[in-house]
Design a protein around this motif. Structure first.
Motif, PDB file in Angstrom:
ATOM      1  N   ASN A   1      94.525  98.386  25.290  1.00 44.75           N
ATOM      2  CA  ASN A   1      95.121  98.842  24.032  1.00 44.75           C
ATOM      3  C   ASN A   1      96.547  99.345  24.254  1.00 44.75           C
ATOM      4  N   CYS A   2      97.512  98.686  23.633  1.00 43.98           N
ATOM      5  CA  CYS A   2      98.899  99.154  23.617  1.00 43.98           C
ATOM      6  C   CYS A   2      99.572  98.467  22.443  1.00 43.98           C
ATOM      7  N   ARG A   3     100.780  98.825  22.122  1.00 45.65           N
ATOM      8  CA  ARG A   3     101.492  98.218  20.999  1.00 45.65           C
ATOM      9  C   ARG A   3     101.655  96.710  21.230  1.00 45.65           C
ATOM     10  N   GLY A   4     101.049  95.897  20.379  1.00 47.55           N
ATOM     11  CA  GLY A   4     101.180  94.447  20.504  1.00 47.55           C
ATOM     12  C   GLY A   4     100.219  93.813  21.489  1.00 47.55           C
ATOM     13  N   PHE A   5      99.429  94.655  22.215  1.00 48.99           N
ATOM     14  CA  PHE A   5      98.439  94.160  23.192  1.00 48.99           C
ATOM     15  C   PHE A   5      99.146  93.286  24.243  1.00 48.99           C
ATOM     16  N   VAL A   6      98.723  92.044  24.446  1.00 52.55           N
ATOM     17  CA  VAL A   6      99.409  91.205  25.441  1.00 52.55           C
ATOM     18  C   VAL A   6     100.386  90.256  24.757  1.00 52.55           C
ATOM     19  N   GLY A   7      99.859  89.409  23.865  1.00 53.18           N
ATOM     20  CA  GLY A   7     100.683  88.339  23.286  1.00 53.18           C
ATOM     21  C   GLY A   7     101.889  88.845  22.534  1.00 53.18           C
ATOM     22  N   ASN A   8     101.686  89.746  21.566  1.00 52.36           N
ATOM     23  CA  ASN A   8     102.804  90.206  20.746  1.00 52.36           C
ATOM     24  C   ASN A   8     103.728  91.155  21.493  1.00 52.36           C
ATOM     25  N   ARG A   9     103.174  91.872  22.471  1.00 46.69           N
ATOM     26  CA  ARG A   9     104.040  92.743  23.284  1.00 46.69           C
ATOM     27  C   ARG A   9     105.047  91.892  24.067  1.00 46.69           C
ATOM     28  N   MET A  10     104.600  90.763  24.615  1.00 44.47           N
ATOM     29  CA  MET A  10     105.500  89.888  25.373  1.00 44.47           C
ATOM     30  C   MET A  10     106.447  89.115  24.457  1.00 44.47           C
ATOM     31  N   LEU A  11     106.029  88.926  23.212  1.00 45.82           N
ATOM     32  CA  LEU A  11     106.850  88.161  22.274  1.00 45.82           C
ATOM     33  C   LEU A  11     108.110  88.927  21.876  1.00 45.82           C
ATOM     34  N   LYS A  12     108.047  90.259  21.904  1.00 45.29           N
ATOM     35  CA  LYS A  12     109.178  91.063  21.432  1.00 45.29           C
ATOM     36  C   LYS A  12     110.451  90.833  22.262  1.00 45.29           C
ATOM     37  N   PRO A  13     110.406  90.953  23.606  1.00 41.98           N
ATOM     38  CA  PRO A  13     111.651  90.706  24.357  1.00 41.98           C
ATOM     39  C   PRO A  13     112.140  89.260  24.234  1.00 41.98           C
ATOM     40  N   TYR A  14     111.208  88.325  24.081  1.00 42.26           N
ATOM     41  CA  TYR A  14     111.557  86.904  23.865  1.00 42.26           C
ATOM     42  C   TYR A  14     112.344  86.779  22.564  1.00 42.26           C
ATOM     43  N   ARG A  15     111.817  87.409  21.498  1.00 40.71           N
ATOM     44  CA  ARG A  15     112.477  87.359  20.196  1.00 40.71           C
ATOM     45  C   ARG A  15     113.831  88.066  20.244  1.00 40.71           C
ATOM     46  N   ASP A  16     113.877  89.218  20.901  1.00 36.21           N
ATOM     47  CA  ASP A  16     115.140  89.967  21.005  1.00 36.21           C
ATOM     48  C   ASP A  16     116.223  89.120  21.656  1.00 36.21           C
ATOM     49  N   GLN A  17     115.876  88.449  22.743  1.00 36.87           N
ATOM     50  CA  GLN A  17     116.873  87.626  23.439  1.00 36.87           C
ATOM     51  C   GLN A  17     117.368  86.486  22.553  1.00 36.87           C
ATOM     52  N   ALA A  18     116.459  85.892  21.774  1.00 41.99           N
ATOM     53  CA  ALA A  18     116.870  84.815  20.862  1.00 41.99           C
ATOM     54  C   ALA A  18     117.904  85.340  19.866  1.00 41.99           C
ATOM     55  N   TYR A  19     117.680  86.542  19.317  1.00 46.00           N
ATOM     56  CA  TYR A  19     118.631  87.159  18.384  1.00 46.00           C
ATOM     57  C   TYR A  19     119.962  87.462  19.081  1.00 46.00           C
ATOM     58  N   PHE A  20     119.884  88.036  20.285  1.00 47.53           N
ATOM     59  CA  PHE A  20     121.110  88.394  21.008  1.00 47.53           C
ATOM     60  C   PHE A  20     121.948  87.146  21.300  1.00 47.53           C
ATOM     61  N   LEU A  21     121.284  86.045  21.620  1.00 45.17           N
ATOM     62  CA  LEU A  21     121.997  84.797  21.897  1.00 45.17           C
ATOM     63  C   LEU A  21     122.723  84.296  20.650  1.00 45.17           C
ATOM     64  N   LEU A  22     122.124  84.506  19.471  1.00 45.40           N
ATOM     65  CA  LEU A  22     122.810  84.162  18.217  1.00 45.40           C
ATOM     66  C   LEU A  22     124.078  84.996  18.075  1.00 45.40           C
ATOM     67  N   GLU A  23     123.966  86.284  18.365  1.00 48.58           N
ATOM     68  CA  GLU A  23     125.132  87.169  18.248  1.00 48.58           C
ATOM     69  C   GLU A  23     126.261  86.719  19.177  1.00 48.58           C
ATOM     70  N   GLU A  24     125.877  86.161  20.328  1.00 47.27           N
ATOM     71  CA  GLU A  24     126.866  85.833  21.366  1.00 47.27           C
ATOM     72  C   GLU A  24     127.471  84.440  21.210  1.00 47.27           C
ATOM     73  N   GLY A  25     126.964  83.650  20.243  1.00 44.70           N
ATOM     74  CA  GLY A  25     127.604  82.347  20.010  1.00 44.70           C
ATOM     75  C   GLY A  25     126.671  81.172  19.819  1.00 44.70           C
ATOM     76  N   ALA A  26     125.368  81.357  20.029  1.00 40.58           N
ATOM     77  CA  ALA A  26     124.420  80.244  19.858  1.00 40.58           C
ATOM     78  C   ALA A  26     124.115  80.027  18.380  1.00 40.58           C
ATOM     79  N   THR A  27     123.467  78.923  18.077  1.00 48.75           N
ATOM     80  CA  THR A  27     122.952  78.653  16.729  1.00 48.75           C
ATOM     81  C   THR A  27     121.431  78.540  16.818  1.00 48.75           C
ATOM     82  N   PRO A  28     120.718  78.693  15.696  1.00 48.94           N
ATOM     83  CA  PRO A  28     119.263  78.508  15.745  1.00 48.94           C
ATOM     84  C   PRO A  28     118.883  77.127  16.280  1.00 48.94           C
TER      85      PRO A  28
END
Length: 715
Positions: free
Chosen positions: A471-498
């Motif tokens: 038991n923790c925030r997001g358990f396994v799957g969603n907890r690991m998804l957060k840094p993945y999602r964050d990096q995708a957003y940061f890459l957009l800020e830095e010049g990437a496109t979706p």
């Protein structure tokens, strides 16, 4: 081993014995060679029947022998000797004939299958191809198009479909061995020339080049980088265009390439990992898989939104009585209609009657008073869930199991509202719940082994791959998804496109890139969660939240009413709301340029390699933290969760196995590189377990648990 007996006077019965699935181990192959030789040299034996012990014909090659020094009679000459026999050989197929098991049956002159038997050339699911003549015999027997379909997908077919295709000669409703013996008596002494599949030609194909070009294009598209399906097409092409001996040579060449490939290792790892996650013990030392699981005869589902409807269908299809509760009138009426349609479609696919009679609908929570287990599937809101569990604790039987279909919330906090927190677990289903294979079973601090066992067994009954997690925030799957999602957003800020980010992830093997997934699931879902966490600021003024870098890009889109496919606009544009055809949106590109200018960000060129390293390694790093925290029992648990629940390409083995294949030291070095470039993103700092594994000499993944145990013993 293989046992020989003579029955009905002149039939030699050869029984394969290697529980649980009579796999073709070295010992079994020895037994087959010896008993076939004995039967053929016995003048009293006029025909042979090959069957399997305990109602299972043969599950194929013994995968445990792959990569070992165990030797035995080679499979191909053994099958050739059966096909060349001067006495009829009949395969009596009960239970299953998969992979090498079906190839063995194809070497026999006749095949009789039980009506409930399943057949298939499943090698492609292990990163291989049918390399004991299967890719050459099956097209000759049933034609090229049908063989391509079976071999490139590895799908299981029923006895009825096998009969229709011509894979088997007869289907038996009762004792298959008796039917096969009777059949063997009737064909004794007949000519076998036309029954030796390797001697016949493939049925002609009008334009063979066009057919294979079309099939190859489709297979490459669906395989998403997996090489085994492509090799399967090449092998079948050899069957269609070359004499049998040359086709066999081509089959062996292709197999040699696949057998030692990283993809085959990844897929075979997944095969074993799926079994490992079923043998697990709780931190207390109690094992859920050896804990007696109380039978569940009647279950209830609370809340009939998208998830509740799918869970209701999944339960009803197992044969359980289900009480489906929805208190809102409009949703109640819509849900009844939706569930009915789902049951009808599922029954049509399976060729059975829809189990409508298993479901009782109610708008009153009191209807669950006599059930054995409840699955709450209301909106993902802690206050609402706590209220429901308080009510359930008062209404349900004292020994009823109370489960929450939560994707992120604290199971202990939910359980604290009940009189029996030991009977509370999380059951995190994945949408659509009646289709998706994964189930995360979340145990809290006070969850009993029995409660975990019940949830795991129920998941298995529903056909799920169940994984027990802490038991923790997001358990396994969603907890690991957060840094993945964050990096995708940061890459957009830095010049990437979706489009750039999604193309890199899809090239890696994901069915959909990150931003297409967000548009599909709805951007407002994550926005609501971030609001509850206090992360959302109107206008996205600041890029720092709670002391760390935060990208408000998703929040800003939601403020514009762009929620993804449901509104026709999100990270992409769609022809109309609900359409799935994602097209680049010039407005979005202008929005990103304006956002960067407002925050003083200078766009730079971002490579596909950087996208993969930052998104995947950040996710993997969180996986190591999860292992360090004891939330997952081992790397296999994480990998199975990601393969079955999050679309991780199976031929890449799962995120932790992928890290092992890339090299832990390389993963650590690249994380350090990005952490230095982005000091405001702490999830890029290599976690201490990763550092320990690298310091320990980067042991193979099957040795990680030893290092993890040492970490836990020092906590």
């Amino acid at each position: 081993m293989a046992q020989f007996t003579r029955i009905s006077g002149s039939v030699g019965l050869i029984t394969l014995k290697n529980p649980p699935v009579n796999a073709l181990s070295a010992v079994v192959r020895h037994g087959i060679v010896d008993t076939v030789q004995r039967a053929l040299s016995d003048p009293q034996v006029k025909s042979l029947v090959i069957c399997g012990q305990n109602g299972i014909f043969c599950g194929g090659a013994d995968i445990k022998e792959f990569g070992t020094n165990i030797t035995g009679p080679p499979l191909i000459p053994m099958i050739h000797s059966i096909e060349a026999a001067n006495k009829p050989v009949v395969a009596a197929i009960e239970g299953s004939a998969f992979g090498g098991g079906l190839e063995l049956a194809l070497g026999c002159h006749y095949r009789i299958a039980h009506s409930k038997a399943k057949l298939g050339l499943t090698e492609v699911t292990l990163g291989l191809l049918p390399a004991a003549g299967g890719s050459q015999r099956l097209p000759r027997l049933i034609g090229v198009p049908a063989a391509l379909n079976l071999i490139t997908t590895g799908r299981h077919i029923t006895a009825a479909e096998a009969l229709q295709l011509g894979v088997v000669d007869q289907v038996a409703d009762h004792n298959t061995v008796d039917a096969a013996v009777k059949f063997a008596l009737s064909v004794a002494g007949q000519s076998l020339d036309a029954r030796r599949i390797s001697n016949i030609q493939c049925p002609p194909v009008p334009d063979v080049d066009a057919l294979f070009e079309d099939v190859m294009q489709k297979v490459r598209q669906t395989a998403r980088g997996a090489i085994a399906p492509v090799a399967c097409v090449q092998a079948v092409r050899a069957a269609a265009t070359l004499p049998y001996t040359q086709g066999m040579q081509r089959e062996q060449e292709l197999m040699a390439t696949l057998f030692t490939s990283g993809q085959a290792r990844s897929l075979q790892y997944c095969f074993f990992a799926q079994r490992v996650v079923g043998r697990w013990s709780m931190p207390s030392g109690a094992r859920w898989d050896t804990t007696k699981s109380r039978p569940i005869n009647k279950a209830a589902v609370i809340g009939l939104g998208t998830m509740g409807r799918g869970i209701t269908v999944a339960l009803a299809q197992t044969g359980l009585s289900v009480v489906a509760v929805e208190t809102h009138e409009k949703q109640f009426i819509e849900a009844k209609q939706a569930v009915s349609g789902m049951l009808e479609r599922g029954a049509k696919r399976r060729g059975t009657a829809p189990p409508h009679d298993k479901i009782t609908y109610s708008q009153n929570l009191q209807a669950v008073a006599d059930v054995d287990l409840v699955i709450e599937a209301v909106f993902e809101d802690m206050a609402l869930k706590k209220k429901v569990f308080r009510q359930l604790s008062a209404i349900c039987k004292p020994n009823a199991f109370l489960c929450s279909n939560t994707s992120t919330l604290n199971v202990d906090e939910i359980a604290s509202e009940t009189r029996h927190p030991e009977l509370v677990v999380g059951m995190h289903f994945f949408a659509p719940a009646h289709v998706m294979k994964l189930l995360e079973v979340v145990y809290g601090q006070r969850s009993s082994p029995e409660a975990v066992a019940v949830a795991m067994q129920l998941g298995k009954k529903m056909g799920k791959v169940s994984v027990a997690v802490g038991n923790c925030r997001g358990f396994v799957g969603n907890r690991m998804l957060k840094p993945y999602r964050d990096q995708a957003y940061f890459l957009l800020e830095e010049g990437a496109t979706p489009e750039l980010i999604d193309a890199a992830l899809e090239e890696f093997g994901f069915a959909m890139g990150a931003f297409k997934v967000y548009d599909l699931s709805g951007l407002d879902v994550g926005w609501r969660v971030r609001k509850e966490e206090g992360l959302v600021q109107p206008g996205g003024a600041s890029r720092i939240r709670q002391g760390h870098r935060y990208s408000p890009l998703g929040d800003l889109l939601c403020e514009q009413g762009r929620f993804g496919q449901k509104t026709g606009r999100g990270w992409y544009q769609y022809d109309k709301p609900g359409s799935r055809d994602a097209r680049p949106d010039p407005w979005l590109h202008g929005f990103l340029e304006e956002y960067r200018a407002r925050h003083g960000l200078v766009a730079r060129r971002i490579s596909s390699n950087e996208v993969l390293e930052r998104c995947l390694y950040a996710m993997i790093n969180e996986g190591f933290r999860i292992l360090e925290d004891g939330i997952a029992a081992g790397p296999e648990d994480i990998d199975i969760i990601y393969v079955f629940g999050y679309g991780w390409p199976r031929h890449r083995g799962g995120p932790m196995f992928y890290a092992n294949m890339v090299g832990l030291q390389i993963v650590q070095e690249r994380l350090e590189h990005y952490a230095q470039a982005h000091p405001d993103v702490p999830t890029l700092q290599p976690c201490s377990l990763l550092r320990r594994l690298v310091a320990s000499g980067c042991p193979p993944i099957n040795k990680w648990r030893e290092v993890i145990k040492k970490v836990h013993s020092q906590l």
